[in-house]
Design a protein around this motif. Structure first.
Motif, PDB file in Angstrom:
ATOM      1  N   THR A 199       1.595   6.504  -6.581  1.00 43.88           N
ATOM      2  CA  THR A 199       0.478   7.189  -7.203  1.00 43.88           C
ATOM      3  C   THR A 199       0.865   8.925  -6.973  1.00 43.88           C
ATOM      4  OG1 THR A 199      -1.064   5.760  -6.439  1.00 43.88           O
ATOM      5  CG2 THR A 199      -2.116   7.799  -6.710  1.00 43.88           C
ATOM      6  N   LEU A 200       1.479   9.177  -5.828  1.00 49.03           N
ATOM      7  CA  LEU A 200       1.504  10.664  -5.429  1.00 49.03           C
ATOM      8  C   LEU A 200       2.655  11.239  -6.596  1.00 49.03           C
ATOM      9  CD1 LEU A 200       1.925  10.481  -1.525  1.00 49.03           C
ATOM     10  CD2 LEU A 200       0.105  11.609  -3.041  1.00 49.03           C
ATOM     11  N   MET A 219       0.681  -1.274  -0.037  1.00 44.52           N
ATOM     12  CA  MET A 219      -0.076   0.099  -0.057  1.00 44.52           C
ATOM     13  C   MET A 219       0.896   1.355  -0.090  1.00 44.52           C
ATOM     14  SD  MET A 219      -3.378  -0.755  -0.050  1.00 44.52           S
ATOM     15  CE  MET A 219      -3.888   0.602   0.483  1.00 44.52           C
ATOM     16  N   ILE A 220       1.962   1.269   0.811  1.00 47.79           N
ATOM     17  CA  ILE A 220       2.810   2.507   0.820  1.00 47.79           C
ATOM     18  C   ILE A 220       3.386   2.298  -0.456  1.00 47.79           C
ATOM     19  CG2 ILE A 220       5.015   3.303   1.897  1.00 47.79           C
ATOM     20  CD1 ILE A 220       4.131   1.754   4.528  1.00 47.79           C
ATOM     21  N   SER A 256       1.211   4.076  -2.769  1.00 48.11           N
ATOM     22  CA  SER A 256       0.710   5.538  -2.637  1.00 48.11           C
ATOM     23  C   SER A 256       1.767   6.285  -2.996  1.00 48.11           C
ATOM     24  CB  SER A 256       0.364   5.570  -0.838  1.00 48.11           C
ATOM     25  OG  SER A 256      -0.805   4.853  -0.666  1.00 48.11           O
TER      26      SER A 256
END
Length: 280
Positions: free
Chosen positions: A8-9, A1-2, A5
């Motif tokens: 995505t960022l 997930m990290i 993320s």
């Protein structure tokens, strides 16, 4: 997930930077378009606008039907025709001469071919503005004052096109030339049947670049022409006033042709110049 993320960022940040760059580059065009829809009095009083007004049809109609100049004989359509002739002449001649020059440098055993190539590139160090006087004298001696040919010939960007075509030809496999020789093809047939079909994407990109160079010429047409019938669109902007609503409309019209050309051929344009694997 990290990891997702962070990815995505990072992608979002890249898109934000890209959109900011596009907005920064498009802002002047948007300001010109919005200002072209306002009355002249509003622009004089409040300056350039970012929000469109209600006078767009009136301003554009005035530009398309105007008769400007000392004799009131030059129209926007006439100036657009002159600009188109010059731009197509510069683009077509530059592409053709560059293609032939690069072909001769790469596939013919010319004495001092390398020196001739670097001498051609050296002309990029001498822009037209630095040789106005001598170029004007030569143009006058040839009787090309107040002619479209006189506006086209001195502005040919041959060095730029020759560079791109030469690099393309150096990347062609030697098997092309060997296959042509086995087939009994001479230099002309090899040029027409092999070189031209393999170079059309690169040639299209060079055509687009040099079209914009020819379209945006201002100083040389200003020097070489005294006849109002030879006024270009870029030169004609001062006839109607740059800070007026119709003047902004005329500026917008001068932007449209090269912008439309780039939008139509952008796929081939960027592929031919940036991706060597897909250049032929």
């Amino acid at each position: 997930m990290i990891a997702i993320s962070i990815h995505t960022l990072r992608a979002a940040g890249n898109h934000i930077i890209l959109l900011a760059g596009v907005a920064f580059l498009m802002l002047p065009i948007l300001i010109i378009f919005a200002s072209s829809t306002h009355q002249t009095g509003t622009l004089v009083q409040d300056g350039l606008m970012l929000v469109p007004g209600l006078n767009g049809p009136e301003n554009y109609a005035q530009v398309l039907t105007m008769q400007a100049g000392f004799t009131d004989q030059i129209t926007a359509l006439d100036m657009m025709k002159n600009s188109l002739i010059i731009a197509l002449g510069v683009a077509g001649c530059t592409t053709l001469v560059s293609l032939c020059g690069a072909y001769a440098m790469v596939y013919f055993r010319l004495p001092f071919a390398g020196f001739l190539f670097w001498l051609t590139l050296a002309t990029l160090l001498l822009p037209l503005e630095s040789r106005f006087i001598t170029t004007f004298l030569v143009t006058d001696a040839l009787g090309l004052i107040n002619t479209h040919l006189g506006m086209v010939l001195p502005t040919l960007a041959v060095a730029l096109g020759t560079l791109f075509f030469r690099q393309l030809f150096l990347g062609f496999p030697n098997e092309y030339l060997e296959a042509a020789k086995l087939d009994g093809a001479g230099p002309v047939r090899f040029f027409l049947d092999f070189i031209v079909p393999l170079s059309w994407k690169r040639g299209g990109a060079i055509f687009v670049v040099t079209f914009m160079i020819g379209w945006n010429q201002y100083l040389w047409p200003l020097m070489i022409s005294t006849d109002e019938s030879r006024y270009t669109l870029v030169r004609g902007i001062r006839l109607i006033g740059q800070e007026s609503g119709p003047g902004m409309a005329l500026i917008m019209l001068s932007i449209l042709p090269p912008l439309i050309l780039v939008l139509i051929f952008q796929r081939y344009f960027f592929r031919a110049l940036a991706d060597e694997k897909n250049a032929f």
